[in-house]
Design a protein around this motif. Sequence first.
Motif, PDB file in Angstrom:
ATOM      1  N   GLN A   7      -4.936 -31.073  40.963  1.00  0.00           N
ATOM      2  CA  GLN A   7      -6.109 -30.065  41.510  1.00  0.00           C
ATOM      3  C   GLN A   7      -6.058 -31.009  42.555  1.00  0.00           C
ATOM      4  N   LEU A   8      -7.191 -31.033  43.308  1.00  0.00           N
ATOM      5  CA  LEU A   8      -7.627 -31.490  44.846  1.00  0.00           C
ATOM      6  C   LEU A   8      -8.540 -32.635  44.814  1.00  0.00           C
ATOM      7  N   ALA A   9      -8.261 -34.090  45.186  1.00  0.00           N
ATOM      8  CA  ALA A   9      -9.205 -35.106  44.938  1.00  0.00           C
ATOM      9  C   ALA A   9      -9.229 -35.145  46.271  1.00  0.00           C
ATOM     10  N   GLN A  10     -10.968 -35.183  46.828  1.00  0.00           N
ATOM     11  CA  GLN A  10     -11.538 -35.108  48.559  1.00  0.00           C
ATOM     12  C   GLN A  10     -12.375 -37.024  48.267  1.00  0.00           C
ATOM     13  N   PHE A  11     -11.697 -37.653  49.536  1.00  0.00           N
ATOM     14  CA  PHE A  11     -12.777 -38.339  49.400  1.00  0.00           C
ATOM     15  C   PHE A  11     -13.455 -38.898  50.519  1.00  0.00           C
ATOM     16  N   ASN A  12     -14.208 -39.267  51.454  1.00  0.00           N
ATOM     17  CA  ASN A  12     -14.470 -38.654  52.757  1.00  0.00           C
ATOM     18  C   ASN A  12     -15.682 -40.253  52.626  1.00  0.00           C
ATOM     19  N   LEU A  13     -15.691 -41.063  53.597  1.00  0.00           N
ATOM     20  CA  LEU A  13     -16.761 -42.313  53.748  1.00  0.00           C
ATOM     21  C   LEU A  13     -17.126 -42.228  54.754  1.00  0.00           C
ATOM     22  N   GLY A  14     -18.292 -41.948  55.067  1.00  0.00           N
ATOM     23  CA  GLY A  14     -18.922 -41.724  56.360  1.00  0.00           C
ATOM     24  C   GLY A  14     -19.816 -43.114  57.045  1.00  0.00           C
ATOM     25  N   LEU A  15     -20.314 -43.128  58.029  1.00  0.00           N
ATOM     26  CA  LEU A  15     -20.956 -44.294  58.638  1.00  0.00           C
ATOM     27  C   LEU A  15     -21.817 -44.436  58.906  1.00  0.00           C
ATOM     28  N   LEU A  16     -23.410 -44.344  58.242  1.00  0.00           N
ATOM     29  CA  LEU A  16     -24.218 -44.069  58.480  1.00  0.00           C
ATOM     30  C   LEU A  16     -25.032 -45.176  59.316  1.00  0.00           C
ATOM     31  N   PRO A 106      -9.370 -42.689  59.957  1.00  0.00           N
ATOM     32  CA  PRO A 106      -9.463 -41.451  59.428  1.00  0.00           C
ATOM     33  C   PRO A 106     -10.145 -42.090  58.182  1.00  0.00           C
ATOM     34  N   SER A 107     -11.665 -41.171  58.079  1.00  0.00           N
ATOM     35  CA  SER A 107     -12.280 -40.990  57.394  1.00  0.00           C
ATOM     36  C   SER A 107     -12.740 -40.305  55.127  1.00  0.00           C
ATOM     37  N   LEU A 108     -11.803 -39.312  55.894  1.00  0.00           N
ATOM     38  CA  LEU A 108     -11.430 -38.646  54.726  1.00  0.00           C
ATOM     39  C   LEU A 108     -10.179 -38.274  53.868  1.00  0.00           C
ATOM     40  N   VAL A 109      -9.960 -38.224  52.885  1.00  0.00           N
ATOM     41  CA  VAL A 109      -8.348 -38.122  51.870  1.00  0.00           C
ATOM     42  C   VAL A 109      -8.655 -37.266  51.668  1.00  0.00           C
ATOM     43  N   LEU A 110      -7.261 -37.079  51.096  1.00  0.00           N
ATOM     44  CA  LEU A 110      -6.955 -36.321  50.043  1.00  0.00           C
ATOM     45  C   LEU A 110      -6.255 -35.542  49.464  1.00  0.00           C
ATOM     46  N   ARG A 126      -8.960 -46.837  48.030  1.00  0.00           N
ATOM     47  CA  ARG A 126      -7.001 -46.806  48.432  1.00  0.00           C
ATOM     48  C   ARG A 126      -6.209 -46.259  48.747  1.00  0.00           C
ATOM     49  N   ARG A 127      -6.251 -44.836  48.389  1.00  0.00           N
ATOM     50  CA  ARG A 127      -6.333 -44.012  49.012  1.00  0.00           C
ATOM     51  C   ARG A 127      -6.331 -43.590  50.945  1.00  0.00           C
ATOM     52  N   GLU A 133      -2.978 -46.267  56.651  1.00  0.00           N
ATOM     53  CA  GLU A 133      -2.206 -46.811  57.061  1.00  0.00           C
ATOM     54  C   GLU A 133      -0.554 -47.077  57.077  1.00  0.00           C
ATOM     55  N   HIS A 134       0.162 -45.537  56.865  1.00  0.00           N
ATOM     56  CA  HIS A 134       0.530 -44.806  57.203  1.00  0.00           C
ATOM     57  C   HIS A 134       0.412 -43.609  57.107  1.00  0.00           C
ATOM     58  N   GLY A 135      -0.482 -42.574  57.640  1.00  0.00           N
ATOM     59  CA  GLY A 135      -0.109 -41.665  58.159  1.00  0.00           C
ATOM     60  C   GLY A 135      -0.092 -40.934  56.412  1.00  0.00           C
ATOM     61  N   PRO A 136      -0.433 -39.623  56.676  1.00  0.00           N
ATOM     62  CA  PRO A 136      -0.411 -38.731  55.717  1.00  0.00           C
ATOM     63  C   PRO A 136       0.884 -38.529  54.760  1.00  0.00           C
ATOM     64  N   THR A 137       0.905 -38.465  53.850  1.00  0.00           N
ATOM     65  CA  THR A 137       2.279 -38.248  52.848  1.00  0.00           C
ATOM     66  C   THR A 137       1.628 -37.939  51.660  1.00  0.00           C
ATOM     67  N   PRO A 138       2.297 -37.981  50.952  1.00  0.00           N
ATOM     68  CA  PRO A 138       1.851 -36.601  49.991  1.00  0.00           C
ATOM     69  C   PRO A 138       1.003 -37.825  48.863  1.00  0.00           C
ATOM     70  N   GLU A 139       0.779 -38.951  49.125  1.00  0.00           N
ATOM     71  CA  GLU A 139       0.119 -39.588  48.179  1.00  0.00           C
ATOM     72  C   GLU A 139      -1.031 -39.987  48.377  1.00  0.00           C
ATOM     73  N   ALA A 140      -1.632 -39.722  49.839  1.00  0.00           N
ATOM     74  CA  ALA A 140      -2.966 -39.459  50.940  1.00  0.00           C
ATOM     75  C   ALA A 140      -2.631 -38.502  52.359  1.00  0.00           C
ATOM     76  N   PHE A 141      -3.187 -37.386  52.518  1.00  0.00           N
ATOM     77  CA  PHE A 141      -2.997 -36.463  53.603  1.00  0.00           C
ATOM     78  C   PHE A 141      -4.081 -36.376  53.645  1.00  0.00           C
ATOM     79  N   THR A 142      -5.210 -35.253  54.404  1.00  0.00           N
ATOM     80  CA  THR A 142      -5.715 -34.937  55.488  1.00  0.00           C
ATOM     81  C   THR A 142      -5.611 -32.646  55.042  1.00  0.00           C
ATOM     82  N   LEU A 143      -7.152 -32.394  55.771  1.00  0.00           N
ATOM     83  CA  LEU A 143      -6.936 -31.027  55.397  1.00  0.00           C
ATOM     84  C   LEU A 143      -6.123 -30.493  56.791  1.00  0.00           C
ATOM     85  N   ARG A 144      -5.458 -31.037  57.654  1.00  0.00           N
ATOM     86  CA  ARG A 144      -4.830 -30.878  58.788  1.00  0.00           C
ATOM     87  C   ARG A 144      -3.071 -30.961  59.131  1.00  0.00           C
ATOM     88  N   THR A 145      -3.667 -32.082  57.540  1.00  0.00           N
ATOM     89  CA  THR A 145      -1.580 -32.213  57.439  1.00  0.00           C
ATOM     90  C   THR A 145      -1.336 -32.348  56.067  1.00  0.00           C
TER      91      THR A 145
END
Length: 153
Positions: A7-16, A106-110, A126-127, A133-145
């Motif tokens: 399944q796909l985990a999605q985490f988003n951090l917002g600065l209020l 980035p503020s969102l990771v998948l 951590r993701r 740190e590394h940009g999109p990889t199979p361990e941490a990516f975005t909707l775009r990549t």
Amino acid sequence: MSDPRHQLAQFNLGLLKAPLSDPSMEGFTSRIEPINVLAESAPGFVWRLIEEGKEDATGLRPFGEAHLVNYSVWEDVESLWDFTYRTDHLDLLRERRHWFDRMEGPSLVLWWIPSDSIPSVEEAGRRLDLLREHGPTPEAFTLRTHFPPPSTS
């Protein structure tokens, strides 16, 4: 494309820009419940982070008082994309600059998780760090990549 093993985990951090109790945040806070209901009824939705004894996660601040977290699990990338961009959630995205400041990086990771598991919020952080740190990889990516679920063969 759904994979029953992952399944796909999605985490988003917002600065209020202001505390949620501030009148300037009403346009956001008034939509939290309806958007959460919309997410929970969306095809492909699996789980969302909720503070114990509450209706949402707005009181959880593991990354500091000014940071709001959004953490959910979906069956696949397509389900999350459809909810994000093909429902009323899109209006919130378009208006987010009223309530959230832009963050560095980035503020969102998948990332893919084994089905029926929910990683900790610390793992989600951590993701996000890994993506920063590394940009999109199979361990941490975005909707775009994004990447397909890991192969188990």
